[in-house]
Design a protein around this motif. Structure first.
Motif: not given
Length: 264
Positions: A148-162
């Motif tokens: 029942n914990a909160p979620l944190l998502v990291l996107a380092e060096g990713l979006f520029m290749y999508l």
């Protein structure tokens, strides 16, 4: 150590080389002994990967994201954190508070290479998957259900290749599969999409930048559930350390990458 990586995955070697080089400095701003071990054992020529602007950019983004995640963890001690496009990132070792659960997600060849370097840990799980395939969310959802914990998502060096349609697909996966969460995403400039061969290290790989934004708020047009909170240029950190960093921030700063924060 012999590694086989695809064109985009090869870019994971850039921060490895830079973090290793920084670790060897007497006044190192970050320490990454795993990166140093990789650089000493990897059968790849990494000399092309450590140039001034890339070096300062990687160190700046590392310090900034470390601080952002540390601050988040200080407020959410049992957080579930997902590191998309993990590569050889060693952030867990710098962030761990003894309670967080951590998931490193990357393509199969990247995870296969990662497993040669990183051992399994009790609260860290490596997931071999394409981030655009929602199958990777299952173990994360299970962890969230149990804690029942909160979620944190990291996107380092990713979006520029999508591409933007691919980013939209990923954002839809996040916002549809998870009821709420926070996203820290590295954003780059559209200028670099047209001129990636001017990048002082990426130009030595076959990777291609596919998207860029003038404002991270543009991503909210791709996903109505996403809320833009803020963004901060790497210049804020880079200009602290050298005259060249200050000059770059002053004259070319709008081309630099930024850390953007979103919630849903």
């Amino acid at each position: 150590m012999e590694l086989t990586l695809g064109d985009v995955e090869q870019t994971a070697l850039i921060p490895v080389a830079i973090k290793a080089a920084e670790t060897l400095r007497t006044n190192a701003r970050i320490k990454d002994d795993v990166a140093l071990s990789i650089i000493r054992n990897l059968n790849v020529d990494l000399h092309s990967y450590d140039h001034f602007l890339s070096h300062e950019g990687v160190i700046a983004r590392t310090i900034m994201l470390d601080n952002m995640v540390k601050n988040y963890v200080s407020q959410h001690k049992n957080a579930v954190i997902v590191n998309l496009g993990a590569g050889f990132d060693n952030r867990f070792s710098r962030i761990d508070n003894g309670e967080i659960l951590w998931f490193d997600v990357d393509l199969p060849d990247s995870i296969a290479a990662r497993r040669k370097v990183f051992a399994d840990k009790e609260r860290v799980q490596m997931i071999s998957a394409n981030v655009l395939d929602a199958a990777w969310v299952a173990p994360v959802k299970d962890a969230l259900h149990k804690t029942n914990a909160p979620l944190l998502v990291l996107a380092e060096g990713l979006f520029m290749y999508l591409t933007f349609p691919e980013i939209q697909k990923l954002l839809c996966i996040l916002t549809e599969e998870f009821s709420s969460g926070m996203l820290y995403a590295e954003m780059n400039s559209p200028i670099m999409v047209k001129h990636e061969k001017l990048h002082d290290t990426v130009k030595y790989t076959n990777a291609v930048f596919k998207s860029g934004t003038n404002s991270a708020q543009e991503l909210c047009q791709l996903c109505e559930k996403l809320t833009f909170i803020e963004e901060h240029s790497f210049n804020e950190e880079m200009k602290k350390y050298s005259l060249r960093g200050k000059l770059f921030a002053a004259f070319f700063g709008r081309f630099n990458d930024r850390w953007a924060t979103f919630s849903w």
